[in-house]
Design a protein around this motif. Structure first.
Motif, PDB file in Angstrom:
ATOM      1  N   ASN A 154       0.827  -1.206   0.000  1.00  0.00           N
ATOM      2  CA  ASN A 154       0.000   0.000   0.000  1.00  0.00           C
ATOM      3  C   ASN A 154       0.864   1.259   0.000  1.00  0.00           C
ATOM      4  OD1 ASN A 154      -2.467  -1.438   0.165  1.00  0.00           O
ATOM      5  ND2 ASN A 154      -2.055  -1.808   2.317  1.00  0.00           N
ATOM      6  N   SER A 155       2.048   1.147  -0.580  1.00  0.00           N
ATOM      7  CA  SER A 155       2.981   2.265  -0.574  1.00  0.00           C
ATOM      8  C   SER A 155       2.443   3.440  -1.381  1.00  0.00           C
ATOM      9  CB  SER A 155       4.342   1.839  -1.134  1.00  0.00           C
ATOM     10  OG  SER A 155       4.286   1.777  -2.535  1.00  0.00           O
ATOM     11  N   LYS A 156       3.086   4.565  -1.207  1.00  0.00           N
ATOM     12  CA  LYS A 156       2.670   5.768  -1.930  1.00  0.00           C
ATOM     13  C   LYS A 156       2.921   5.641  -3.427  1.00  0.00           C
ATOM     14  CE  LYS A 156       6.998   8.290  -1.239  1.00  0.00           C
ATOM     15  NZ  LYS A 156       7.586   9.509  -0.715  1.00  0.00           N
ATOM     16  N   PHE A 157       3.577   4.569  -3.859  1.00  0.00           N
ATOM     17  CA  PHE A 157       3.863   4.379  -5.278  1.00  0.00           C
ATOM     18  C   PHE A 157       2.799   3.539  -5.991  1.00  0.00           C
ATOM     19  CE2 PHE A 157       7.934   5.207  -3.247  1.00  0.00           C
ATOM     20  CZ  PHE A 157       8.284   6.353  -3.944  1.00  0.00           C
ATOM     21  N   GLU A 158       1.834   3.031  -5.250  1.00  0.00           N
ATOM     22  CA  GLU A 158       0.752   2.259  -5.863  1.00  0.00           C
ATOM     23  C   GLU A 158       0.053   3.118  -6.919  1.00  0.00           C
ATOM     24  OE1 GLU A 158      -1.532  -1.037  -6.650  1.00  0.00           O
ATOM     25  OE2 GLU A 158       0.193  -0.926  -5.322  1.00  0.00           O
ATOM     26  N   GLY A 159      -0.054   2.579  -8.130  1.00  0.00           N
ATOM     27  CA  GLY A 159      -0.696   3.292  -9.226  1.00  0.00           C
ATOM     28  C   GLY A 159       0.200   4.302  -9.928  1.00  0.00           C
ATOM     29  N   LYS A 160       1.422   4.468  -9.459  1.00  0.00           N
ATOM     30  CA  LYS A 160       2.353   5.433 -10.055  1.00  0.00           C
ATOM     31  C   LYS A 160       3.138   4.787 -11.194  1.00  0.00           C
ATOM     32  CE  LYS A 160       1.625   8.596  -6.893  1.00  0.00           C
ATOM     33  NZ  LYS A 160       0.740   9.665  -7.111  1.00  0.00           N
ATOM     34  N   GLU A 161       3.567   5.626 -12.123  1.00  0.00           N
ATOM     35  CA  GLU A 161       4.400   5.150 -13.215  1.00  0.00           C
ATOM     36  C   GLU A 161       5.855   5.065 -12.772  1.00  0.00           C
ATOM     37  OE1 GLU A 161       3.664   7.783 -16.539  1.00  0.00           O
ATOM     38  OE2 GLU A 161       2.146   6.405 -17.298  1.00  0.00           O
ATOM     39  N   ILE A 162       6.502   3.973 -13.149  1.00  0.00           N
ATOM     40  CA  ILE A 162       7.927   3.763 -12.890  1.00  0.00           C
ATOM     41  C   ILE A 162       8.605   3.699 -14.259  1.00  0.00           C
ATOM     42  CG2 ILE A 162       9.662   2.245 -11.850  1.00  0.00           C
ATOM     43  CD1 ILE A 162       7.792   3.321  -9.748  1.00  0.00           C
ATOM     44  N   TYR A 163       9.758   4.340 -14.364  1.00  0.00           N
ATOM     45  CA  TYR A 163      10.461   4.445 -15.640  1.00  0.00           C
ATOM     46  C   TYR A 163      11.720   3.583 -15.644  1.00  0.00           C
ATOM     47  CZ  TYR A 163       7.445   8.495 -15.636  1.00  0.00           C
ATOM     48  OH  TYR A 163       6.358   9.312 -15.541  1.00  0.00           O
ATOM     49  N   LEU A 164      11.889   2.800 -16.693  1.00  0.00           N
ATOM     50  CA  LEU A 164      13.124   2.070 -16.947  1.00  0.00           C
ATOM     51  C   LEU A 164      13.982   2.985 -17.806  1.00  0.00           C
ATOM     52  CD1 LEU A 164      14.861  -0.527 -16.911  1.00  0.00           C
ATOM     53  CD2 LEU A 164      13.653  -1.210 -18.992  1.00  0.00           C
ATOM     54  N   MET A 165      15.196   3.284 -17.339  1.00  0.00           N
ATOM     55  CA  MET A 165      16.006   4.297 -18.002  1.00  0.00           C
ATOM     56  C   MET A 165      17.419   3.812 -18.294  1.00  0.00           C
ATOM     57  SD  MET A 165      14.598   7.558 -15.912  1.00  0.00           S
ATOM     58  CE  MET A 165      14.648   8.688 -17.287  1.00  0.00           C
ATOM     59  N   LYS A 166      18.062   4.534 -19.187  1.00  0.00           N
ATOM     60  CA  LYS A 166      19.423   4.230 -19.607  1.00  0.00           C
ATOM     61  C   LYS A 166      20.170   5.543 -19.788  1.00  0.00           C
ATOM     62  CE  LYS A 166      21.990   2.372 -23.517  1.00  0.00           C
ATOM     63  NZ  LYS A 166      21.925   1.715 -24.819  1.00  0.00           N
ATOM     64  N   PHE A 167      21.456   5.532 -19.428  1.00  0.00           N
ATOM     65  CA  PHE A 167      22.310   6.692 -19.642  1.00  0.00           C
ATOM     66  C   PHE A 167      22.982   6.557 -20.998  1.00  0.00           C
ATOM     67  CE2 PHE A 167      26.291   9.069 -19.310  1.00  0.00           C
ATOM     68  CZ  PHE A 167      25.801  10.307 -18.909  1.00  0.00           C
ATOM     69  N   ASP A 168      22.932   7.622 -21.792  1.00  0.00           N
ATOM     70  CA  ASP A 168      23.561   7.625 -23.108  1.00  0.00           C
ATOM     71  C   ASP A 168      24.859   8.418 -23.035  1.00  0.00           C
ATOM     72  OD1 ASP A 168      24.233   7.600 -25.773  1.00  0.00           O
ATOM     73  OD2 ASP A 168      22.509   8.780 -26.438  1.00  0.00           O
ATOM     74  N   TYR A 173      20.291  10.953 -19.982  1.00  0.00           N
ATOM     75  CA  TYR A 173      19.569   9.704 -19.789  1.00  0.00           C
ATOM     76  C   TYR A 173      18.209   9.818 -20.461  1.00  0.00           C
ATOM     77  CZ  TYR A 173      17.390  12.294 -15.955  1.00  0.00           C
ATOM     78  OH  TYR A 173      16.734  13.226 -15.213  1.00  0.00           O
ATOM     79  N   PHE A 174      17.639   8.651 -20.792  1.00  0.00           N
ATOM     80  CA  PHE A 174      16.343   8.639 -21.430  1.00  0.00           C
ATOM     81  C   PHE A 174      15.559   7.411 -20.995  1.00  0.00           C
ATOM     82  CE2 PHE A 174      19.346   6.667 -24.263  1.00  0.00           C
ATOM     83  CZ  PHE A 174      18.706   5.540 -24.730  1.00  0.00           C
ATOM     84  N   SER A 175      14.250   7.513 -21.112  1.00  0.00           N
ATOM     85  CA  SER A 175      13.350   6.440 -20.713  1.00  0.00           C
ATOM     86  C   SER A 175      13.236   5.402 -21.821  1.00  0.00           C
ATOM     87  CB  SER A 175      11.975   7.026 -20.393  1.00  0.00           C
ATOM     88  OG  SER A 175      11.075   6.007 -20.033  1.00  0.00           O
ATOM     89  N   LEU A 176      13.352   4.129 -21.435  1.00  0.00           N
ATOM     90  CA  LEU A 176      13.198   3.013 -22.368  1.00  0.00           C
ATOM     91  C   LEU A 176      11.799   2.428 -22.326  1.00  0.00           C
ATOM     92  CD1 LEU A 176      16.521   1.195 -21.485  1.00  0.00           C
ATOM     93  CD2 LEU A 176      16.061   2.462 -23.583  1.00  0.00           C
ATOM     94  N   ASP A 177      11.185   2.473 -21.135  1.00  0.00           N
ATOM     95  CA  ASP A 177       9.886   1.841 -20.950  1.00  0.00           C
ATOM     96  C   ASP A 177       9.246   2.408 -19.686  1.00  0.00           C
ATOM     97  OD1 ASP A 177       7.723   0.174 -21.374  1.00  0.00           O
ATOM     98  OD2 ASP A 177       8.796  -1.682 -20.933  1.00  0.00           O
ATOM     99  N   THR A 178       7.971   2.210 -19.564  1.00  0.00           N
ATOM    100  CA  THR A 178       7.220   2.675 -18.401  1.00  0.00           C
ATOM    101  C   THR A 178       6.271   1.569 -17.967  1.00  0.00           C
ATOM    102  OG1 THR A 178       7.251   4.920 -19.304  1.00  0.00           O
ATOM    103  CG2 THR A 178       5.693   4.498 -17.538  1.00  0.00           C
ATOM    104  N   THR A 179       6.102   1.432 -16.658  1.00  0.00           N
ATOM    105  CA  THR A 179       5.114   0.491 -16.137  1.00  0.00           C
ATOM    106  C   THR A 179       4.415   1.152 -14.951  1.00  0.00           C
ATOM    107  OG1 THR A 179       4.730  -1.809 -15.488  1.00  0.00           O
ATOM    108  CG2 THR A 179       6.627  -0.708 -14.490  1.00  0.00           C
TER     109      THR A 179
END
Length: 124
Positions: free
Chosen positions: A37-51, A57-63
């Motif tokens: 029940n953390s404050k991150f429930e329902g929040k978007e998390i970004y998978l990122m990579k440094f170029d 850095y840029f986002s590769l995917d979101t969940t």
């Protein structure tokens, strides 16, 4: 007879070249928050990579965090590339090695990560 061997050899080569793509550079990251029940429930998390080329850095995917869990699946250009996940409200990014296999991420109540499941992440 030589023509038969040549045709069979070409058929084998074509079959080998058109087969399914190798999954050796694919990983799945399964994350779990200690407090579902953390404050991150329902929040978007970004998978990122440094170029390194652009020094950015840029986002590769979101969940989205659902029932305290998150999942990413990615095919790597090269094995063992460093990735990180982040979102608004994380005190810091969570870095991991994107290597072939299933990577398990546990985030405790203080968002301290524990990684396991692949050789390099087990060492982290």
């Amino acid at each position: 007879m030589k023509k038969l061997y040549l045709i069979l050899g070409l058929a084998a080569l074509i079959t080998a070249c058109t087969g399914e793509k190798s999954t050796k550079n694919e990983f799945t990251l399964n994350g779990k928050f200690a407090d579902a029940n953390s404050k991150f429930e329902g929040k978007e998390i970004y998978l990122m990579k440094f170029d390194e080329k652009t020094d950015n850095y840029f986002s590769l995917d979101t969940t989205t965090v659902t029932n305290g869990t998150l999942t990413f699946h990615e095919t790597l250009d090269t094995p063992n590339e460093v990735r990180f996940i982040s979102t608004y409200g994380f005190p810091k990014a969570v870095f991991f090695v994107g290597e072939a296999g299933n990577i398990e991420l546990d985030l405790d109540s203080m968002l301290v990560p524990t990684l396991k499941g692949t050789e390099l992440n087990d060492k982290y």
